[in-house]
Design a protein around this motif. Structure first.
Motif, PDB file in Angstrom:
ATOM      1  N   ALA A  17       0.827  -1.209   0.000  1.00  0.00           N
ATOM      2  CA  ALA A  17       0.000   0.000   0.000  1.00  0.00           C
ATOM      3  C   ALA A  17       0.861   1.259   0.000  1.00  0.00           C
ATOM      4  N   MET A  18       1.941   1.271   0.763  1.00  0.00           N
ATOM      5  CA  MET A  18       2.831   2.440   0.782  1.00  0.00           C
ATOM      6  C   MET A  18       3.540   2.592  -0.561  1.00  0.00           C
ATOM      7  N   GLU A  19       3.918   1.472  -1.137  1.00  0.00           N
ATOM      8  CA  GLU A  19       4.574   1.493  -2.446  1.00  0.00           C
ATOM      9  C   GLU A  19       3.646   2.069  -3.513  1.00  0.00           C
ATOM     10  N   TRP A  20       2.356   1.774  -3.411  1.00  0.00           N
ATOM     11  CA  TRP A  20       1.372   2.247  -4.385  1.00  0.00           C
ATOM     12  C   TRP A  20       1.414   3.775  -4.479  1.00  0.00           C
ATOM     13  N   TYR A  21       1.601   4.448  -3.339  1.00  0.00           N
ATOM     14  CA  TYR A  21       1.705   5.904  -3.323  1.00  0.00           C
ATOM     15  C   TYR A  21       3.107   6.396  -3.680  1.00  0.00           C
ATOM     16  N   TYR A  22       4.126   5.666  -3.275  1.00  0.00           N
ATOM     17  CA  TYR A  22       5.518   6.091  -3.409  1.00  0.00           C
ATOM     18  C   TYR A  22       6.064   5.927  -4.833  1.00  0.00           C
TER      19      TYR A  22
ATOM     20  N   HIS B 136       6.175   8.460  -7.986  1.00  0.00           N
ATOM     21  CA  HIS B 136       7.040   9.636  -7.860  1.00  0.00           C
ATOM     22  C   HIS B 136       8.511   9.264  -7.683  1.00  0.00           C
TER      23      HIS B 136
ATOM     24  N   ILE C 251      -5.811  -0.793  -0.659  1.00  0.00           N
ATOM     25  CA  ILE C 251      -5.675   0.655  -0.594  1.00  0.00           C
ATOM     26  C   ILE C 251      -6.992   1.225  -0.060  1.00  0.00           C
ATOM     27  N   TYR C 252      -8.111   0.709  -0.628  1.00  0.00           N
ATOM     28  CA  TYR C 252      -9.437   1.172  -0.214  1.00  0.00           C
ATOM     29  C   TYR C 252     -10.404   0.028  -0.338  1.00  0.00           C
TER      30      TYR C 252
ATOM     31  N   ARG D  13      -9.752  -0.712  -4.263  1.00  0.00           N
ATOM     32  CA  ARG D  13      -8.379  -0.705  -4.778  1.00  0.00           C
ATOM     33  C   ARG D  13      -7.480  -1.604  -3.934  1.00  0.00           C
TER      34      ARG D  13
END
Length: 129
Positions: A21-26, A29, A48-49, A72
């Motif tokens: 989940a953290m990787e999905w945001y990281y 970028h 994620i959700y 997600r």
């Protein structure tokens, strides 16, 4: 003199490893994020959700018709296939982008995903009336 502290949970064997989940945001970028490190993670799938225990309302369109909720999940392998089950009933599969639009009935539900290597993740949530 250094302080006594626990090791960073995101650095394993010299590599930076985030939960899915953290990787999905990281990752969007930080394209330099190592794909090899992702495969070493303990949990290959995360939602994620929604988050566990969430109480959700299904949005409505201007006409008043229910629209559905986009669920997600994230997987460490970018090419993984996920099979989705709502309350033990198959509802679809995703590959590359793990998002699925569903309109569950009011009440408590369990959403489970299974990957192509047998890994699973599940989340319980409630749909409000």
């Amino acid at each position: 003199m250094g302080l006594d502290s626990d090791p960073c949970p995101y650095h394993r064997t010299g590599e930076f490893v985030l939960p899915p989940a953290m990787e999905w945001y990281y990752r969007p970028h930080h394209p330099e994020y190592s794909g090899a490190a992702r495969r070493q993670a303990d949990t290959p799938i995360q939602f994620i959700y929604p988050q566990a225990g969430a109480v959700l309302s299904i949005p409505r369109q201007l006409s008043g018709e229910k629209e559905g909720i986009v669920f997600r999940a994230a997987h460490h392998r970018s090419d993984a296939t996920l099979w989705w089950h709502l309350d033990n009933t198959y509802v679809g599969e995703t590959r590359l982008r793990h998002e699925l639009l569903l309109s569950p009935a009011p009440g408590q539900h369990t959403l489970t995903v299974v990957d192509d290597e047998g890994g699973t993740a599940a989340v319980r949530f409630t749909i409000a009336d």
